[in-house]
Design a protein around this motif. Structure first.
Motif, PDB file in Angstrom:
ATOM      1  N   HIS A 180     -10.883   0.254  -0.451  1.00  0.00           N
ATOM      2  CA  HIS A 180     -10.567   1.604  -0.897  1.00  0.00           C
ATOM      3  C   HIS A 180     -11.439   1.981  -2.085  1.00  0.00           C
ATOM      4  N   GLU A 181     -11.892   3.232  -2.119  1.00  0.00           N
ATOM      5  CA  GLU A 181     -12.876   3.624  -3.138  1.00  0.00           C
ATOM      6  C   GLU A 181     -12.336   3.498  -4.559  1.00  0.00           C
ATOM      7  N   SER A 182     -11.014   3.700  -4.726  1.00  0.00           N
ATOM      8  CA  SER A 182     -10.470   3.629  -6.075  1.00  0.00           C
ATOM      9  C   SER A 182     -10.606   2.221  -6.643  1.00  0.00           C
ATOM     10  N   TYR A 183     -10.590   1.221  -5.765  1.00  0.00           N
ATOM     11  CA  TYR A 183     -10.817  -0.146  -6.248  1.00  0.00           C
ATOM     12  C   TYR A 183     -12.297  -0.458  -6.333  1.00  0.00           C
ATOM     13  N   LEU A 237       1.732   1.649  -3.540  1.00  0.00           N
ATOM     14  CA  LEU A 237       0.583   2.067  -4.334  1.00  0.00           C
ATOM     15  C   LEU A 237       0.091   3.451  -3.942  1.00  0.00           C
ATOM     16  N   GLY A 238       0.476   3.887  -2.758  1.00  0.00           N
ATOM     17  CA  GLY A 238       0.055   5.203  -2.294  1.00  0.00           C
ATOM     18  C   GLY A 238      -1.399   5.266  -1.909  1.00  0.00           C
ATOM     19  N   ILE A 239      -1.936   4.192  -1.356  1.00  0.00           N
ATOM     20  CA  ILE A 239      -3.321   4.251  -0.896  1.00  0.00           C
ATOM     21  C   ILE A 239      -3.380   3.939   0.584  1.00  0.00           C
ATOM     22  N   GLU A 240      -4.467   4.371   1.149  1.00  0.00           N
ATOM     23  CA  GLU A 240      -4.675   4.197   2.584  1.00  0.00           C
ATOM     24  C   GLU A 240      -6.014   3.476   2.743  1.00  0.00           C
ATOM     25  N   PRO A 241      -6.074   2.387   3.475  1.00  0.00           N
ATOM     26  CA  PRO A 241      -7.348   1.680   3.603  1.00  0.00           C
ATOM     27  C   PRO A 241      -8.358   2.481   4.413  1.00  0.00           C
ATOM     28  N   GLY A 268      -5.692  -2.078  -0.064  1.00  0.00           N
ATOM     29  CA  GLY A 268      -6.843  -1.190  -0.042  1.00  0.00           C
ATOM     30  C   GLY A 268      -7.949  -1.623   0.874  1.00  0.00           C
ATOM     31  N   GLU A 277       0.825  -1.207   0.000  1.00  0.00           N
ATOM     32  CA  GLU A 277       0.000   0.000   0.000  1.00  0.00           C
ATOM     33  C   GLU A 277       0.855   1.250   0.000  1.00  0.00           C
TER      34      GLU A 277
END
Lengths: 164, 175, 390, 334
Positions: free
Chosen positions: C286-289, C87-91, C158, C84
């Motif tokens: 995560h919303e992007s997924y 990928l630069g995402i935060e759950p 995510g 993560e």
């Protein structure tokens, strides 16, 4: 031998006696009773022939390469192009359930069958045709009773006959 | 070998003929059935954890599944046991030990391959340090899963017991 | 086998030995005293790190779980956290709480596993059976949450794969109360048993100084009086919002190591209660997924509380870069280092597992002890060879 | 008919049937099953069951015995073959031999001697020698260590055990087991000299390597100790020997401390024998139960218990006996 140590010996032996005469038992009587697993348990996988869109995502995501795309000869001849369908190889399957979770049409589904063993290597490989016939049934001597595990405050786990 | 017994001359290998006679007796019908019954309810696996499936193997001996109900008792040494559980992956280094252990066990002995790794390598199928147990040992029952549930272990024991009671696995050589 | 005239006897303990596990201990003994003990590791080396270089990012999740089967969540979580970061995402918040919940359930049953194995190593089969029996209610909880007994593969980039099932909180509370009741009997029969005390107290003493110098980690470090815990040192998941104490013991002997585990079980139960009380509502992916999943599936997924993977997960591409993550697992600190070159598989993945860092203790603690102390020390380290060998 | 009559002659019946070989064998079958069942109950589970479900798997031991019977007996190439194969037989024989001196009723015994207590105690001392020999003959490192451990333990438990037994003999002013048992028509020895009773119980379990003194064959340390290399029915014999020894010692213990056949409801030798057997059985079952409670001691701890606790206790119990005698306890027959 000091007094406190003697008391501790006594306590240990008494606790042993307590469990000898009034202890609970956690045992699931397996071949007679089988546990009905909770919803979403990742058991063996069943395959729906009709709703599959042959996208091969399941084969792509499979970590153990247990899911493989087999060329379906009949369909390829009928449609005039190469048609591939998934088949599973339980010699490698690790039951991570990624294939089920990635399937866009829910053609692959979890079942709760979890207690199968095999005598030979070959019968564990399921090409698409066999794969779609459903999951294998374990060999039971008698028809087992289905039980549900109930978590209990005093006895840990109890088993109740499953309702379904 | 030549033996003389009270003036009579016995020619031939006494030891071998005794073994032959014993094997003949043991393979006779009622003895054979009793023998197979006894063996099938007394499968004692060796303490030989080849890999991580040992965790579930341990759980199958633990209270919830209690494989001891089936006469299955993980026991001390190689010499006293008759069942070899390949508990998961067999690495090359461990495979040597597995063969060693198998050879040291007394006949009749059985092998169960537990877990996907013990059948075809499972998730490690393309690792450089893996041996398939069925290539080096005669595996009688396979349990798929990674790790298999203790129920599946119990199922494998029951299947092995059934096979033994059918008289398919235990044979005394009459060589 | 035994030659005459030798003073020292070389014992090969393992890999087939009731108390060796998946390794060999080469012990040189002089009478009943151990002169030297060298662990011979590598019996379970399965080239996890190398395989990670040919598997895709998502496929590595089950792979990294396998080495430490009794403590899978720590590896899973650490790997996904590193991913993560790349990928630069935060759950989402709820996913963080669910991760914490599973991690703590896992810590409890991992500790019970270790205690049980230790019990049978010093000869108490009852301790083994009790610990393994009482593991089962926790496994039952974890199974309900994730759908598997040990290998959860629950944490994905995510978020998490399953939502909290209805009524799990109540059931968890029942299990926790059961465990609290049982704890008394554990102390009466096992931990306060004079024979256990005699076998464990003062055996294999690891001083605070040595523990730090040797780079020991996890409960073994805390048993020597060092209050170091990654959950505090570098908080992750929902730990910053939760109250818990770092358990330490001063003695540093086998008994202290056992006690740290026992008290950590109690502490973890406290955390589980807090998680169940505090868990926020919201998405678990995560919303992007989530927006990549077809709308129809998204609906059914919300209803069933089970995440469907977006098809991008099959070939997850990760931007080039490096990431390190640290997680406090049941046996200690797990570190993952991933180097990505933008392809489908990592360029290099390094996993540092707690057992590998603790293996040095075998040589260090066993000099001059008696033969019977080898299992007493081995068990107290909660060493899991596949984890060290990877 | 004559043969049947001969069978009931005490000098045949006692060694061969009861409390000798047949009874010991039956006890062996039941106690091994019971040990597993008791441990299983304490450990929240069922234990052997499916082998014969209506009776809770009571014939599990028979299945195990059959398995051992048909298992290949391996003799290691490195072993001293004669010693390797003969020691189990001697071990079993010597573990069981003391039974001939045990009376089962005031009138029914194989032979009566003025010193039958001494004979029993002396014969029980012999078996460990063969355990040591077994450890040596296997030529296995674990066996060797196990044999040495047994040797150390023997020295530390024999003397206190002997002293504890002697303290009772002092109390009853007799070394004859029949007289000792008859002397306990009123108060049992366990009430008169509880210190000796506890001490003897402890040492009895120590000498038959029951938990927490299961040190010579400590599983997690030295595999099976002296028995590591034994397989097949020879191992079955070896395994049986320690139970038989415990059984014989339990019979002696019942006579010394638990009143023997007292209280005797009907004056019949078989009833008296059954009473004695039940007491011995309970003692063996208690030994089996301790497995579920205790882990094992380390060898040095066990030795120090032998010398630092059991030895002084046995001396004290001798003193207690002497004081009781001097105080003139009127329960003593002679």
């Amino acid at each position: 031998m000091s007094l406190s140590r003697t008391v501790r010996h006594a306590k240990a032996i008494l606790t042993g006696f307590k469990y000898l005469f009034a202890g609970p038992r956690l045992t699931l009587m397996y071949p007679d009773d089988i546990q009905e697993l909770p919803e979403g348990y990742r058991g063996m996988i069943e395959y729906d022939w009709d709703s599959c869109i042959k996208c091969s995502l399941c084969a792509m995501v499979c970590p153990a390469d247990a899911m493989k795309m087999y060329v379906s000869k009949e369909e390829s001849e009928r449609e005039g192009k190469v048609v591939k369908r998934p088949g599973i190889n339980y010699t490698r399957c690790i039951f991570c359930g990624f294939c089920v979770d990635i399937c866009p049409t829910d053609s692959l589904r979890f079942t709760k069958v979890h207690d199968v063993a095999y005598y030979t290597y070959e019968e564990q490989i399921y090409p698409p045709a066999e794969f779609s016939k459903g999951v294998p049934r374990p060999l039971y001597l008698r028809e087992p009773r289905k039980v549900r595990a109930v978590l209990d405050e005093r006895r840990g786990i109890r088993y109740e006959p499953a309702r379904s | 070998m030549v033996c003389s017994l009270e003036g009579k001359l016995l020619v031939g290998n006494l030891e071998r003929s005794a073994r032959k006679a014993a094997a003949w007796l043991v393979e006779k019908r009622p003895v054979r059935d009793i023998r197979d019954w006894g063996i099938s309810f007394s499968l004692w696996p060796v303490h030989f954890t080849t890999a991580c499936c040992g965790a579930e193997f341990a759980a199958s001996a633990a209270p919830k599944y209690d494989a001891e109900r089936l006469g299955f008792l993980p026991f001390i040494g190689i010499r006293q046991c008759n069942l070899l559980f390949i508990e998961g992956t067999l690495s090359k280094k461990m495979a040597e030990a597995a063969i060693w252990v198998y050879e040291q066990m007394p006949e009749p002995k059985f092998v169960v391959g537990m877990g996907a790794c013990a059948i075809d390598g499972g998730i490690f199928w393309n690792s450089y340090n893996i041996v398939r147990p069925m290539d080096i040992l005669p595996v009688h029952v396979f349990i798929p899963g990674c790790p298999p549930r203790p129920e599946a272990v119990a199922q494998a024991i029951i299947m092995l017991q059934r096979k033994i009671r059918r008289g398919e696995l235990v044979r005394y050589e009459t060589r | 086998m035994i030659s005459s005239g030798e003073r020292e006897l070389e014992l090969l303990i393992g890999p087939q030995h009731p108390a060796s596990g998946h390794m060999r201990l080469v012990a040189k003994v002089d009478g009943d005293v151990v002169v030297e003990l060298r662990p011979n590791i590598g019996y379970v080396h399965r080239s996890v790190e190398k395989l990670a270089e040919v598997k895709k990012y998502l496929q590595i999740i089950p792979l990294v779980e396998r080495p430490s089967l009794a403590d899978t969540t720590a590896n899973n979580l650490a790997y996904v956290m590193a991913l993560e970061k790349l990928l630069g995402i935060e759950p989402p918040e709820r996913a963080k709480y669910l991760r914490t919940l599973l991690a703590e359930i896992n810590r409890i049953h991992s500790h019970l596993y270790g205690l049980g194995i230790h019990g049978v190593m010093i000869g108490s089969s009852t301790a083994y059976m009790w610990c393994f029996g009482d593991r089962e209610p926790f496994l039952e909880l974890a199974q309900e949450l994730t759908g598997a007994r040990l290998t959860y593969s629950y944490i994905i980039p995510g978020g998490v794969r399953r939502d909290l099932p209805a009524g799990l909180g109540e059931r968890a509370e029942r299990v926790l109360r059961y465990m609290e009741n049982r704890m008394r009997d554990y102390f009466n029969l096992y931990f306060n048993n004079p024979v256990v005390r005699a076998r464990l107290e003062g055996v294999g003493v690891l001083s605070r100084h040595d523990a730090i110098n040797l780079g020991i980690t996890g409960p073994n470090l805390r048993a020597s009086g060092v209050a170091y815990d990654v959950r505090r040192a570098e908080p992750y998941a929902a730990y910053p919002e939760l109250e818990f104490d770092i358990v330490t013991e001063e003695a540093g002997d086998s008994f202290a190591r056992v006690m740290v585990r026992v008290r950590e079980i109690v502490e973890s139960m406290r955390i589980i209660r807090q998680v169940i009380r505090k868990i926020p509502e919201g998405p678990i992916l995560h919303e992007s997924y989530e927006k990549l999943i077809p709308p129809k599936l998204r609906e059914s997924m919300k209803q069933r509380g089970m995440v469907k993977f977006p098809s991008v997960f099959a070939n997850l591409r990760v931007p080039p870069g490096e990431a390190i993550s640290r997680v406090e697992g049941g046996r200690g600190e797990v570190v993952f280092h991933i180097v990505s070159d933008g392809k489908l598989s990592p360029y290099r993945m390094r996993m540092v597992t707690p057992s590998f860092r603790n293996v040095i203790l075998f040589e260090h603690l066993t000099r001059g002890v008696r033969v019977a102390d080898i299992p007493a020390i081995y068990g107290s380290l909660d060493y899991f060879p596949p984890e060290a060998d990877r | 008919m004559d043969i049947l009559k001969l069978l009931f002659e005490p000098y045949i019946f006692i060694p061969l049937v009861f409390p000798g070989l047949v009874a010991a064998f039956l006890l062996l079958l039941i106690i091994i099953w019971l040990e597993r069942k008791i441990a299983a109950k304490v450990q929240l589970r069922y234990g052997p069951l499916y082998v014969f479900k209506p009776l809770g798997g009571v014939i599990q031991t028979i299945a195990d015995l059959l398995r051992y019977l048909f298992q290949e007996p391996i003799v290691p190439r490195e072993a001293d073959k004669l010693a390797f194969l003969m020691t189990p037989v001697f071990l079993f024989g010597l573990a069981y031999l003391p039974v001939v001196a045990v009376p089962i009723s005031p009138t029914y015994y194989a032979f009566r001697s003025d010193v039958s207590l001494l004979i029993v105690m002396a014969l029980t001392t012999l078996a460990p020698i063969f355990t040591v020999l077994m450890g040596w003959s296997s030529n296995n490192k674990f066996s060797l260590i196990g044999g040495v451990r047994e040797g150390y333990l023997v020295i530390s438990y024999e003397i206190p055990m002997f002293l504890s037994a002697i303290s009772m003999a002092i109390l009853y002013k007799s070394l004859d087991l029949v007289e000792i048992a008859e002397a306990q028509k009123g108060l049992w020895g366990v009430i008169l000299n509880p210190l000796a009773a506890i001490n003897m119980l402890l040492l009895m379990y120590m000498s038959t390597s029951k938990f927490p003194f299961e040190i010579p064959e400590a599983e997690s340390e030295i595999v099976a100790g002296p028995y590591t290399e034994y397989s097949g029915i020879i191992y079955g014999l070896v395994m049986g020997a320690s139970y038989v020894k415990l059984y014989v010692l339990s019979l002696v213990y019942s006579i010394l401390f638990l009143g023997g056949w007292n209280p005797l409801p009907i004056n019949d030798p078989m009833v008296a024998g059954a009473m004695l057997f039940v007491k011995a059985f309970l003692l063996v079952a208690l030994g089996a139960f301790l497995r579920a409670v205790y882990p094992r001691f380390r060898i040095d701890q066990a030795i120090s218990i032998g010398w630092k606790i059991a030895f002084p206790l046995s001396l004290i119990s001798v003193v207690i006996s002497l004081l009781l005698i001097m105080g003139g306890v009127s329960l003593v027959v002679k």
